[in-house]
Design a protein around this motif. Structure first.
Motif, PDB file in Angstrom:
ATOM      1  N   ILE A  17     -20.454  21.664 -32.996  1.00 47.43           N
ATOM      2  CA  ILE A  17     -21.089  20.340 -32.913  1.00 47.43           C
ATOM      3  C   ILE A  17     -21.402  19.679 -34.036  1.00 47.43           C
ATOM      4  O   ILE A  17     -21.424  18.551 -34.113  1.00 47.43           O
TER       5      ILE A  17
ATOM      6  N   TYR B  80     -22.650  14.043 -27.038  1.00 49.28           N
ATOM      7  CA  TYR B  80     -23.557  15.148 -26.220  1.00 49.28           C
ATOM      8  C   TYR B  80     -24.951  14.282 -26.059  1.00 49.28           C
ATOM      9  O   TYR B  80     -25.864  14.852 -25.298  1.00 49.28           O
TER      10      TYR B  80
ATOM     11  N   HIS C 226     -26.661  24.076 -28.254  1.00 47.46           N
ATOM     12  CA  HIS C 226     -26.860  22.746 -28.616  1.00 47.46           C
ATOM     13  C   HIS C 226     -26.330  21.666 -27.815  1.00 47.46           C
ATOM     14  O   HIS C 226     -26.784  20.813 -27.567  1.00 47.46           O
ATOM     15  N   GLU C 227     -24.967  22.030 -27.480  1.00 45.41           N
ATOM     16  CA  GLU C 227     -24.173  21.019 -26.617  1.00 45.41           C
ATOM     17  C   GLU C 227     -25.050  20.640 -25.270  1.00 45.41           C
ATOM     18  O   GLU C 227     -24.818  19.570 -24.610  1.00 45.41           O
ATOM     19  N   GLN C 228     -25.735  21.477 -24.795  1.00 43.93           N
ATOM     20  CA  GLN C 228     -26.507  21.359 -23.580  1.00 43.93           C
ATOM     21  C   GLN C 228     -27.908  20.545 -23.746  1.00 43.93           C
ATOM     22  O   GLN C 228     -28.537  20.152 -22.694  1.00 43.93           O
TER      23      GLN C 228
ATOM     24  N   ASN D  63     -24.827  13.915 -32.572  1.00 42.07           N
ATOM     25  CA  ASN D  63     -23.500  13.731 -32.171  1.00 42.07           C
ATOM     26  C   ASN D  63     -23.557  13.048 -30.632  1.00 42.07           C
ATOM     27  O   ASN D  63     -24.029  13.473 -29.816  1.00 42.07           O
TER      28      ASN D  63
END
Length: 394
Positions: free
Chosen positions: A14, A187, A280-282, A184
């Motif tokens: 990410i 996300y 982290h993406e969540q 980012n």
């Protein structure tokens, strides 16, 4: 311009977008980013994975084996691996994001000198407190720090205190204050993006009805210095006056069991939720469940909040933020959120209740935060500032 970056941060896919954006914006540059193949962290053990999928024509990620992975200062790469890369690539700039005293930075400077390269050396640091070094460190490691600083042409620092600390070390070369990472946007984005033709009232359910549940959130390590006990105690007090409140803790840490026991003792299980550490993406998905995000950290002799990256992620999601005056938090929030005095429960109580009761203020601060994110914390902005800094030190 050929740039060689070394940093364990980019073992997480990410975060690689930083250099992808940098490379896409600038056709006259080449970037190679060296990362460890494996990095043990407090919440997760991270593997580089299929890192080659993130390569671009002018941006390549290279995963190498390391020793002492997990320690930013002590970890190192195999000298031969670095030697081969330096000899073939011959970078104009070598940028190491591990601090001024990192052994990996010492390695790369030493090898570049052996190869007689004309590379410029620079580094990144967050450190905003004065370490209490052991005698062993002062005798051995201080040499590495002095060697690294002497050979550096500049530095990028994550906060103004880190800049002051470098200046106190007599490092008087170019220093740029800039966050290591942006946000980012794949996300982290508002539930209803401001550019969409949707009435402001639809952005958050709580803005529509004052009686709707208001969710207060914290994301981070569940340790005392993050101020989690202060937040919990204030929440319990406010819950006696407002019956529409919910508190969500996201993360793991040594205080989790103690928090749960305290909550059970006070019969607050229905109002407080724990979500284990997530990828982290969540995080963006969770942030969009919050009506207010709180970062109540406080300073200790050994630690200060270096940036509070989750603050700008909340801003990118249009969530109003409330933070303490610890570490670098006020510099991040600026006038786009509310600040309370660290460890002052009365001040935290008053500021949090103000946000709970004033939906118009929540809306105003969420808009200010989103605009601040676009202006100061987007990857486009970071790419432009980083490139300008590299040009200045060449």
């Amino acid at each position: 311009m050929k740039i060689l970056v070394i940093g364990h941060t980019y073992i997480a896919s990410i975060n690689r977008i930083k250099w992808q954006v940098f490379a896409n914006k600038l056709n006259n540059i080449q970037v190679k980013v060296i990362i460890p193949k494996f990095w043990p962290a407090s919440l997760f053990n991270i593997n580089a994975g299929d890192y080659k999928k993130d390569n671009l024509n002018n941006c390549e990620f290279i995963a190498l084996k390391t020793r002492l992975a997990g320690n930013e200062v002590l970890y190192s790469y195999k000298f031969l691996d670095l030697y081969k890369i330096l000899k073939s690539y011959k970078p104009d700039i070598i940028y190491v994001e591990q601090g001024d005293n990192a052994f990996s930075y010492f390695q790369i400077i030493l090898l570049a000198k052996i190869l007689r390269l004309k590379s410029k050396f620079t580094f990144f640091t967050w450190v905003n407190w004065h370490h209490k070094w052991s005698i062993k460190y002062k005798l051995v490691w201080s040499f590495i720090e002095k060697f690294n600083l002497k050979n550096s042409s500049g530095a990028i620092v994550g906060n103004s205190v880190a800049k002051d600390i470098l200046i106190n070390k007599k490092f008087l070369k170019n220093i740029e204050v800039l966050p290591q990472l942006g946000v980012n946007e794949r996300y982290f984005y508002p539930v209803c993006h401001p550019e969409l033709a949707v009435p402001d009232e639809a952005l958050r359910e709580v803005w529509v009805s004052g009686s709707s549940q208001i969710t207060i959130g914290f994301i981070g390590r569940l340790v005392s210095e993050k101020g989690i006990w202060d937040l919990l105690k204030v929440f319990l007090d406010l819950s006696k006056k407002h019956n529409n409140l919910k508190l969500i803790f996201v993360g793991s840490g040594k205080e989790k069991d103690n928090l749960i026991n305290f909550i059970k003792k006070n019969n607050m299980q229905d109002n407080i939720e724990f979500i284990p550490s997530i990828l982290h993406e969540q995080v963006g998905e969770i942030l969009n469940k919050f009506d207010i995000f709180v970062l109540p950290s406080y300073d200790t002799p050994e630690w200060k909040e270096q940036f509070g990256h989750v603050l700008i992620e909340a801003m990118a999601c249009n969530v109003p933020v409330l933070g303490s005056n610890a570490g670098n938090i006020p510099d991040v929030i600026k006038n786009a959120g509310l600040i309370f005095e660290q460890k002052n429960l009365s001040d935290l109580n008053n500021k949090l209740e103000l946000l709970i009761c004033n939906k118009h203020l929540r809306k105003e601060l969420s808009e200010k935060g989103y605009n601040l994110f676009l202006k100061n914390y987007s990857y486009d902005y970071i790419a432009e500032k980083t490139y300008k800094f590299f040009q200045e030190i060449l």
